[in-house]
Design an enzyme around this catalytic site. Structure first.
Site, PDB file in Angstrom:
ATOM      1  N   GLU A   8      -0.516 -12.075  11.401  1.00 34.97           N
ATOM      2  CA  GLU A   8      -1.065 -11.409  11.393  1.00 34.97           C
ATOM      3  C   GLU A   8      -2.304 -11.991  11.747  1.00 34.97           C
ATOM      4  OE1 GLU A   8      -2.679  -9.216   7.590  1.00 34.97           O
ATOM      5  OE2 GLU A   8      -4.664  -9.238   7.546  1.00 34.97           O
ATOM      6  N   ASN A  16       0.773  -0.969   0.004  1.00 35.02           N
ATOM      7  CA  ASN A  16       0.277  -0.129   0.346  1.00 35.02           C
ATOM      8  C   ASN A  16       1.019   1.071  -0.053  1.00 35.02           C
ATOM      9  OD1 ASN A  16      -2.246  -1.348  -0.132  1.00 35.02           O
ATOM     10  ND2 ASN A  16      -1.996  -1.426   2.774  1.00 35.02           N
ATOM     11  N   ARG A  20     -15.120 -15.172  -2.925  1.00 35.32           N
ATOM     12  CA  ARG A  20     -14.588 -14.129  -2.978  1.00 35.32           C
ATOM     13  C   ARG A  20     -12.573 -15.261  -3.012  1.00 35.32           C
ATOM     14  NH1 ARG A  20     -11.522 -10.286   1.992  1.00 35.32           N
ATOM     15  NH2 ARG A  20      -9.498 -11.462   1.028  1.00 35.32           N
ATOM     16  N   HIS A  49     -11.021 -16.886   8.465  1.00 40.94           N
ATOM     17  CA  HIS A  49     -11.441 -15.653   8.539  1.00 40.94           C
ATOM     18  C   HIS A  49     -12.449 -15.444   9.635  1.00 40.94           C
ATOM     19  CE1 HIS A  49     -11.189 -11.326   7.030  1.00 40.94           C
ATOM     20  NE2 HIS A  49     -10.151 -11.937   6.293  1.00 40.94           N
ATOM     21  N   GLU A  54      -8.355  -3.837  -3.271  1.00 39.79           N
ATOM     22  CA  GLU A  54      -8.530  -3.089  -1.598  1.00 39.79           C
ATOM     23  C   GLU A  54      -8.438  -1.458  -1.685  1.00 39.79           C
ATOM     24  OE1 GLU A  54      -7.578  -6.507   1.759  1.00 39.79           O
ATOM     25  OE2 GLU A  54      -5.595  -5.838   1.316  1.00 39.79           O
ATOM     26  N   LYS A  85      -0.642 -15.111  -3.217  1.00 39.32           N
ATOM     27  CA  LYS A  85      -0.235 -16.051  -1.725  1.00 39.32           C
ATOM     28  C   LYS A  85      -0.108 -17.150  -1.489  1.00 39.32           C
ATOM     29  CE  LYS A  85      -2.026 -11.422   0.452  1.00 39.32           C
ATOM     30  NZ  LYS A  85      -2.656 -10.591   1.310  1.00 39.32           N
ATOM     31  N   ASP A 135      -6.142 -15.158   2.441  1.00 33.97           N
ATOM     32  CA  ASP A 135      -5.445 -14.065   2.985  1.00 33.97           C
ATOM     33  C   ASP A 135      -5.138 -14.939   4.440  1.00 33.97           C
ATOM     34  OD1 ASP A 135      -4.414 -11.373   3.527  1.00 33.97           O
ATOM     35  OD2 ASP A 135      -6.008 -10.842   4.240  1.00 33.97           O
TER      36      ASP A 135
HETATM   37  O1  GCW Z   1      -4.479  -9.634   5.091  1.00 30.57           O
HETATM   38  C1  GCW Z   1      -4.569  -8.456   3.873  1.00 30.57           C
HETATM   39  C2  GCW Z   1      -3.961  -6.969   4.999  1.00 30.57           C
HETATM   40  C3  GCW Z   1      -3.733  -6.405   4.635  1.00 30.57           C
HETATM   41  C4  GCW Z   1      -2.901  -5.957   3.508  1.00 30.57           C
HETATM   42  C5  GCW Z   1      -3.922  -6.526   2.020  1.00 30.57           C
HETATM   43  C6  GCW Z   1      -2.183  -7.071   0.799  1.00 30.57           C
HETATM   44  C7  GCW Z   1      -0.990  -4.471   2.906  1.00 30.57           C
HETATM   45  O2  GCW Z   1      -4.715  -6.964   5.878  1.00 30.57           O
HETATM   46  O3  GCW Z   1      -3.381  -5.271   5.832  1.00 30.57           O
HETATM   47  O4  GCW Z   1      -2.023  -5.017   2.536  1.00 30.57           O
HETATM   48  O5  GCW Z   1      -3.585  -8.524   2.705  1.00 30.57           O
HETATM   49  O6  GCW Z   1      -2.207  -8.350   1.463  1.00 30.57           O
HETATM   50  O7  GCW Z   1      -2.561  -6.390   0.597  1.00 30.57           O
END
Ligand code: GCW
Length: 716
Positions: A417, A232, A361, A536, A313, A385, A390
């Protein structure tokens, strides 16, 4: 009488204190990571001394070989009490660092090592007790100076763990990167270990010693690239002053074989008001990026390239101009190609607000990227990923692995996280291994995720905390990522054993129990948070603590209820053909196996299936009873982790013992909260009684719903 009693007591206390201080190791703060180089015992010292009576590097030192020599001074100085001086002549007992360029005989037709060296590529090394020029030496050989540095770290590691010398090693992947989610104001997105180590304000003039120690730690693992700033991203990072700051960091990291990369914000030229659009097909935009790339390479000649989070996002991207991800990636790639730079384009995308929001998703990344396969420039990698949602405590591998011809990078999250930040213990080596070794079934005879990769990145857990990672055990996740980035076949358990020996000393009374704890830890977290494929269901935004009840967020696919789908009828997300059919994105054989709950590994059951509460599990229990049993096991194992650590108290220095004991105590409370809150909630939905022997939650569901975590870290 009173007097002599207290004197006796004092004497006793004195003796106890003396014994304690004689046996407990001295305090450590964790700053030295796994490069501690504490003194070996006498017999080990003698055998190391015999391998390194002198240190010989034929030819002139370069910054990289100087780094190797410095590390040997530091390492042997610590391990032996004093380090041998560098010498110029090869003699018996020398530790010899040599490349064919430095010692041509390594390359001669008669050299027994010639073929072996040739197979090691640019970064590999070999370690050997052998004869050179008629002398018995310990040889660290490689084709390049960076190979010598890696070999030096390997030799020191083998000494630290007490292992016998590794024969030879070379990495399979050329790109082994950390991704820092570090902001320019030094906050760290999902950071749980203090501020960003990059002091942008003080740079480029002031270069913290930490940068060098960071380079040493990473080079010791073979990490060879780092993305300095958050995906970001902000436009300023690509302005001249920040390029100069990045260049100063690059100068420190270069001798250690680590290239610097930056996260580029798609709309940078537009936001800097230097173009009128950010459309990738606009000549004005293309010219701007070309100028920018040239400017960067003038300052950082070995700049690695860009990572980009686009149309994800809320981040801007080429789709804002009705262009594709390939259009965007290729435009940047064209500006970097003349300089040999690369673009790592992230596949972490899901439908922007308002668009096909009805779609699962988990399917959206694949849906966007699979049709673009074959359209990317050769210097683009798609960064995926490990799982399709996530960074959950457990996810099946992302279906894009094995599905693309375009080179793919793995993105793991080293920072925790979703696994309890740096307050809960979870060794991620087991998770990395599970994903890397998963069979994509995209080739006859099997094809692991590891085999589909062209590179690997880990979202860093590094910060300004004295111990770098927020906790001592979180250092192991950085370590494991690096070791498995070098060798995807490495076993999590072996890596844990290495780390434990280097971090706490190579005493089996310490190493074996610590490895046991580490190997249990991530499954423990899975059990008390998201057993059986749940995912999640964490707290909104900060992702800490249980919140399976949340159903009121702006997007349906941000809500925990969207993911667990629990109701009277059962629980789980149906991703078979009867449901979202996400399984169709996997190889047919995989889809076949996972379409049937009976042949789906139970650890992924509720990821792929929605099943009635009375579904019969392999244990013979109902799904309801099994779910409860997993929550109970998670709690019991969290308590056991704590107890196992307490039993180690006499063998661990007081400072690190206490710091981890406090965390493990906190983890027990967190596990209890998760267990009770999830049971209270799922019971309210299932309407089922708790089987005999299952303890009712301590509080009402309303209580758990009212628990909040104000100012939870890492969330801005
Ligand atoms: O896991 C989510 C996180 C965001 C992150 C996003 C991503 C950097 O909550 O904080 O942003 O993924 O991987 O882009």
């Amino acid at each position: 009488m009173r007097f002599s009693l207290s004197a006796a007591l004092a004497a006793l206390l004195f003796t106890l204190a003396a014994t304690a201080s004689a046996t407990a190791p001295p305090n450590e703060d964790g700053y030295d990571l796994w490069l501690r180089y504490r003194p070996l015992d006498k017999s080990a010292q003698a055998s190391v001394q015999a391998q390194a009576r002198s240190i010989v590097l034929p030819g002139a030192a370069t910054p990289t070989t100087q780094a190797a020599l410095d590390e040997l001074q530091k390492g042997l100085g610590g391990l032996l009490g004093r380090a041998p001086a560098p010498a110029t002549r090869i003699a018996d007992g020398a530790l010899l660092l040599a490349t064919p360029a430095r010692l041509p005989e390594l390359n001669s037709n008669t050299s027994p090592l010639r073929a072996e060296l040739a197979a090691l590529g640019n970064e590999g090394y070999l370690l050997r007790q052998t004869r050179v020029q008629g002398h018995n030496v310990t040889l660290i050989a490689a084709n390049s100076d960076i190979g010598l540095l890696y070999g030096t770290y390997a030799w020191l590691r083998d000494i630290g763990t007490g292992a016998k010398l590794e024969a030879s090693s070379a990495p399979t992947l050329q790109l082994r990167l950390l991704n820092h989610w570090d902001n320019l104001n030094r906050t760290v997105e999902r950071g749980y270990s203090g501020q960003s180590i990059w002091d942008w304000w003080a740079l480029p003039d002031i270069k913290d010693q930490r940068y060098t120690d960071y380079a040493r730690a990473n080079a010791s693992l073979g990490i060879n690239g780092t993305v300095l700033n958050n995906v970001n991203s902000k436009p300023e990072v690509l302005t001249a002053p920040f390029i100069a700051k990045a260049a100063a960091i690059a100068d420190v990291l270069r001798p250690y074989g680590i290239k610097v990369y930056l996260s580029a914000r798609w709309s940078t030229p537009l936001e800097l008001k230097e173009t009128s659009t950010a459309d990738p097909l606009s000549p004005e935009v293309q010219a701007w990026w070309k100028r920018k790339a040239d400017e960067i390479y003038k300052t950082i000649p070995d700049f690695g390239g860009f990572v980009v989070k686009a149309n994800s996002e809320g981040q801007p991207g080429p789709q804002d101009y009705h262009r594709t991800h390939a259009d965007g990636a290729n435009m940047l790639a064209a500006t970097l190609a003349p300089h040999k730079g690369i673009v790592m384009w992230r596949a972490f995308v899901y439908a922007p607000k308002g668009t096909h929001i009805g779609e699962d998703r988990a399917k959206q990344g694949f849906d966007e990227f699979k049709p673009l396969d074959g359209q990317f420039a050769p210097n683009v990698l798609v960064q995926v990923k490990n799982g399709a949602i996530d960074f959950q405590p457990r996810e099946p591998f992302h279906p894009l692995f094995g599905a693309l011809r375009t080179p793919v990078m793995m993105e793991f999250q080293i920072t925790k996280e979703y696994l309890g930040f740096s307050t809960d213990m979870a060794y991620l080596g087991t998770m990395f291994e599970e994903t890397l070794q998963a069979d994509t079934m995209t080739a006859a005879g099997g094809r692991t995720v590891a085999k589909t990769l062209s590179g690997i990145a880990g979202v860093s857990n590094i910060g300004t905390d004295r111990n770098w990672a927020g906790s001592h055990f979180d250092q192991a996740n950085w370590y494991a990522f690096g070791r498995m980035a070098w060798n995807q076949q490495a076993k999590a358990k072996d890596v844990a054993a290495e780390w434990a020996a280097l971090t706490f000393g190579a005493d089996q009374r310490v190493v074996a129990p610590i490895v046991k704890m580490m190997m249990e830890s991530r499954e423990t977290v899975v059990n008390y948070m998201t057993p059986l494929g749940l995912h999640h269901i964490m707290g909104t935004g900060h992702h800490h603590g249980p919140a399976p009840w949340v159903d009121n967020l702006e997007r349906p696919d941000w809500n925990p209820v969207y993911y667990h789908r629990a109701g009277r009828d059962g629980i789980g997300f149906d991703r078979t053909a009867k449901g979202s059919n996400a399984l169709a994105q996997y190889a047919p054989e995989f889809a076949r196996q996972y379409s049937d709950p009976k042949t789906t590994p139970e650890q992924f059951l509720l990821w792929f299936h929605h099943l009635p509460w009375d579904y019969k599990m392999r244990s013979g229990r109902t799904l309801w009873a099994e779910l409860l049993a997993h929550y109970d096991k998670g709690l019991a194992d969290a308590r056991s982790l704590h107890d196992q650590w307490v039993a180690l108290k006499p063998l661990i220095d007081a400072r690190r013992y206490t710091e981890e004991e406090q965390r493990l105590t906190r983890q027990m409370a967190n596990a209890l909260l998760w267990r009770d809150a999830c049971i209270a909630y799922f019971q309210s939905v299932s309407g089922l009684p708790l089987p005999a022997g299952v303890k009712a939650p301590a509080h009402s569901l309303e209580y758990y719903k009212s628990v909040t975590f104000p100012y939870a870290p890492g969330h801005w």
